[in-house]
Design a protein around this motif. Structure first.
Motif, PDB file in Angstrom:
ATOM      1  N   UNK A   7      94.889 -16.306  26.816  1.00  0.00           N
ATOM      2  CA  UNK A   7      94.301 -16.595  28.127  1.00  0.00           C
ATOM      3  C   UNK A   7      95.346 -16.965  29.164  1.00  0.00           C
ATOM      4  N   UNK A   8      96.611 -17.003  28.767  1.00  0.00           N
ATOM      5  CA  UNK A   8      97.693 -17.329  29.695  1.00  0.00           C
ATOM      6  C   UNK A   8      97.739 -16.316  30.839  1.00  0.00           C
ATOM      7  N   UNK A   9      97.793 -16.809  32.065  1.00  0.00           N
ATOM      8  CA  UNK A   9      97.793 -15.937  33.232  1.00  0.00           C
ATOM      9  C   UNK A   9      99.196 -15.403  33.522  1.00  0.00           C
ATOM     10  N   UNK A  10      99.257 -14.160  33.939  1.00  0.00           N
ATOM     11  CA  UNK A  10     100.525 -13.539  34.336  1.00  0.00           C
ATOM     12  C   UNK A  10     100.247 -12.622  35.513  1.00  0.00           C
ATOM     13  N   UNK A  11     101.165 -12.620  36.483  1.00  0.00           N
ATOM     14  CA  UNK A  11     100.938 -11.821  37.693  1.00  0.00           C
ATOM     15  C   UNK A  11     102.214 -11.107  38.098  1.00  0.00           C
ATOM     16  N   UNK A  12     102.032  -9.938  38.687  1.00  0.00           N
ATOM     17  CA  UNK A  12     103.130  -9.179  39.293  1.00  0.00           C
ATOM     18  C   UNK A  12     102.762  -9.008  40.759  1.00  0.00           C
ATOM     19  N   UNK A  13     103.557  -9.579  41.645  1.00  0.00           N
ATOM     20  CA  UNK A  13     103.228  -9.526  43.075  1.00  0.00           C
ATOM     21  C   UNK A  13     104.408  -8.992  43.879  1.00  0.00           C
ATOM     22  N   UNK A  14     104.074  -8.259  44.921  1.00  0.00           N
ATOM     23  CA  UNK A  14     105.052  -7.784  45.899  1.00  0.00           C
ATOM     24  C   UNK A  14     104.508  -8.145  47.269  1.00  0.00           C
ATOM     25  N   UNK A  15     105.164  -9.088  47.927  1.00  0.00           N
ATOM     26  CA  UNK A  15     104.660  -9.560  49.205  1.00  0.00           C
ATOM     27  C   UNK A  15     103.350 -10.296  49.011  1.00  0.00           C
TER      28      UNK A  15
END
Length: 629
Positions: free
Chosen positions: A61-69
């Motif tokens: 359930x660990x959250x992970x994100x890939x963001x650009x701007x």
């Protein structure tokens, strides 16, 4: 062009830029081999979830994100595995489906109807059973979890419980399960995607259209496709449609074709240029030339299939299978509509659906459409198809939550165990039948696909063995090819062991790597004119390092030929056209390397050691006996 050895046998190689193993055999071997790792990951997930349920749930359930701007993609680790990494799994599914359509069992369009019907019926009937058991209950929404076969597990079980089965049975299961997987991913895309955003979906579809345009324009480089595929994945993710469908779509758009001899010769010339002048630029040209000789489909499969089979799918199992099991849970689950619905759907629906559809189609067509295997082979494969795992669990995670999800997982695992036992029972009973009946039950009576474009002509071809043999082996060879030299004693041993086999040699001199192969082939034809083809054939393969014109005249003298007449025929290239005819027939049959074997018209891929060829000849002999009866 470099010489490479087939990994299937230390004694088997092919003079070509590609290894001698067929993509289908590599696919089957990888799927079968990875099933043990998949099983280990399943057991590990169950142990982990029962030792510490809280830890198991919290990790995934660990959250992970890939963001650009200001934009990006965020989900938990289980979501990244299920919607991210599993995209590559469905890419491989699409690649294999396209390969089967372009080069495999489905390339004969008349054979498309039966596996299509069996695959669809093998998905529809389990769904109907699940819906019947869950009718009128909210759990009916999870019908998609009761339809798809896990190819890796099913092939692994088939290899375990059906030792000695003809390759045709495993190929049939693979073909049906490919159709099954296609249906499964379409179900995910259309029925288990919520809150669809049309604008983002249209962007994703447009990007897939760009992939099609690039393919039609002949772009073969991977990076543009990877970037566009990644952008399409993000667009589908934002649209609300499960982005794993992007992998399937790209796989289906990726064409497959055998390596052409012209492309291999061009690759050989590029490599020769690099060897003469080893610069970075020529190294790059040689690398691209060799890569371009192989179809994009096979290149992508060679890159991604091992990763999906040995890492991604086991990781998927580790992330999704874990459920806490105790007596109370089992007692409740095995009386629940979800667990029973999935279990019965797979164990009953899969074999009945696949075999029933095949039977109906053969009856309707009045035998024009036939099973590529016998009915026992179809029943055993149908039972093994009841092993639903990867796609089934993926849909279950989309359709259920909490206790219902745990019940669905238990149903999937239970069905796998029972289906495995069912497949074992079918093949165990079949093994008890008398040999002729057993062969018919496994192999069936359908005609094999003929890959040899130009049939054997007893008035033209060079033949060893009885003219009316049940089994015919045709070899396209090159007298300077070291692998042909290695294959020669194997062929002789095979002919000695089987009295009802005939052997045909055809010329395929690969002059770009073997400069003396052409003159050696003409020498064998000049000897044939004087009634000594096979003695000259044997000498040339035994003395491959000495094939100059002087050597060839010496061999003619040793064989007692008219040397002057022999030498004159060589100088005037009297038999160049005869050799070219063989090479043209090789091109028509899709042959690009030597040695290449055809057994009763069907291309033999992979190893050609005595054990492998003996197995192939026995299978061809059994099919020929069935056809004669």
């Amino acid at each position: 062009m470099a010489l490479s050895r087939s990994p299937a046998s230390a004694e088997a190689g092919t003079t070509t830029a590609a290894d001698g193993d067929t993509p289908r055999r590599k696919f089957l071997r990888t799927e079968t081999g990875s099933s043990a790792l998949l099983l280990a990951a399943t057991v590990a997930a169950l142990i982990w979830a029962n030792v510490s349920t809280a830890n198991y749930d919290s990790v995934w359930a660990t959250q992970a994100a890939v963001t650009i701007g200001h934009t990006g993609v965020a989900q938990d680790l289980r979501g990244w595995v299920n919607s991210g990494l599993m995209t590559f799994f469905f890419l491989v599914v699409g690649l294999e489906a396209r390969r089967e359509f372009d080069m495999g069992e489905l390339r004969r369009r008349s054979q498309l109807a039966l596996p299509l019907a069996a695959g669809v019926a093998g998905a529809v009937l389990p769904v109907a059973i699940f819906l019947a058991i869950n009718a009128g209950h909210p759990s009916s929404h999870g019908w998609g979890a009761a339809m798809s076969t896990d190819t890796a597990f099913a092939l692994g079980v088939l290899a375990l419980v059906g030792r000695g089965l003809p390759l045709r049975v495993r190929t049939y299961l693979l073909t049906v399960s490919v159709v099954d997987d296609l249906v499964g991913i379409l179900v995910i895309a259309f029925f288990y995607s919520d809150h669809i955003r049309v604008a983002a979906l249209l962007v994703g579809v447009a990007l897939l259209g760009v992939v099609l345009v690039l393919r039609q324009r002949g772009v073969r480089y991977g990076p543009p496709y990877f970037v566009i595929g990644l952008a399409a994945w993000v667009a589908f993710f934002k649209s609300g449609v499960d982005p794993v469908s992007v992998g399937l779509a790209i796989g289906l758009l990726t064409i497959a074709y055998p390596a052409a001899r012209d492309d291999l010769q061009q690759a050989s010339e590029l490599f020769r240029s690099f060897r003469e002048q080893p610069t970075a630029e020529l190294a790059q040209s040689a690398r691209l030339g060799v890569s371009a000789a192989i179809s994009p489909n096979e290149r992508l499969q060679s890159w991604y299939h091992p990763w999906t089979s040995y890492l991604i799918v086991p990781l998927f199992a580790l992330a999704n299978v874990g459920i806490p099991i105790d007596a109370r849970f089992l007692a409740h689950a095995y009386t629940s509509r979800i667990t029973l619905g999935i279990l019965i759907a797979y164990v009953v629906g899969k074999p009945v659906g696949t075999v029933g559809a095949a039977w109906v189609l053969t009856r309707i067509s009045r035998g024009r459409v036939r099973l590529p295997v016998g009915w026992a082979g179809a029943a055993g494969a149908g039972a093994a198809a009841g092993i639903g795992f990867t796609v089934s669990l993926l849909i279950a995670t989309l359709a259920f939550h909490g206790v219902q999800l745990e019940q669905a997982k238990l149903g999937v695992l239970s069905a796998a165990l029972v289906a495995s036992a069912g497949a074992w029972a079918v093949f165990r009973i079949t093994a008890l039948l008398p040999k002729p009946l057993r062969q018919r039950a496994l192999l069936g009576t359908s005609e094999s696909i003929i890959d040899l474009a130009v049939g054997v002509d007893k008035h033209r071809d060079h033949i060893r063995g009885p003219a009316d043999s049940l089994v015919t082996i045709v070899e396209y060879g090159d007298f300077e090819c070291p692998y042909c030299g290695q294959a020669e004693p194997v062929v002789r041993e095979l002919l000695a062991a089987f009295g009802d086999v005939r052997y045909v040699w055809r010329h395929l001199p690969l002059v770009d790597v073997h400069p003396r192969a052409e003159i050696a082939a003409e020498a064998s034809e000049a000897a044939a004119k004087q009634g000594a083809f096979w003695p000259m054939h044997d000498l040339l393969l035994d003395r491959q390092d000495a094939l100059t014109p002087v050597d060839l005249r010496r061999y003619a003298s040793e064989l007692g030929l008219d040397v002057e007449r022999f030498a004159s025929d060589l100088r005037q290239h009297v038999f160049a056209a005869r050799v070219a005819e063989d090479a043209d027939s090789a091109d028509l049959s899709g042959v690009s390397g030597t040695p290449s074997f055809f057994i009763n018209g069907r291309r033999h891929h992979g190893a050609y050691d005595i054990e492998t060829l003996t197995t192939a000849v026995r299978a061809a002999y059994a099919r020929a006996q069935i056809a004669r009866a």
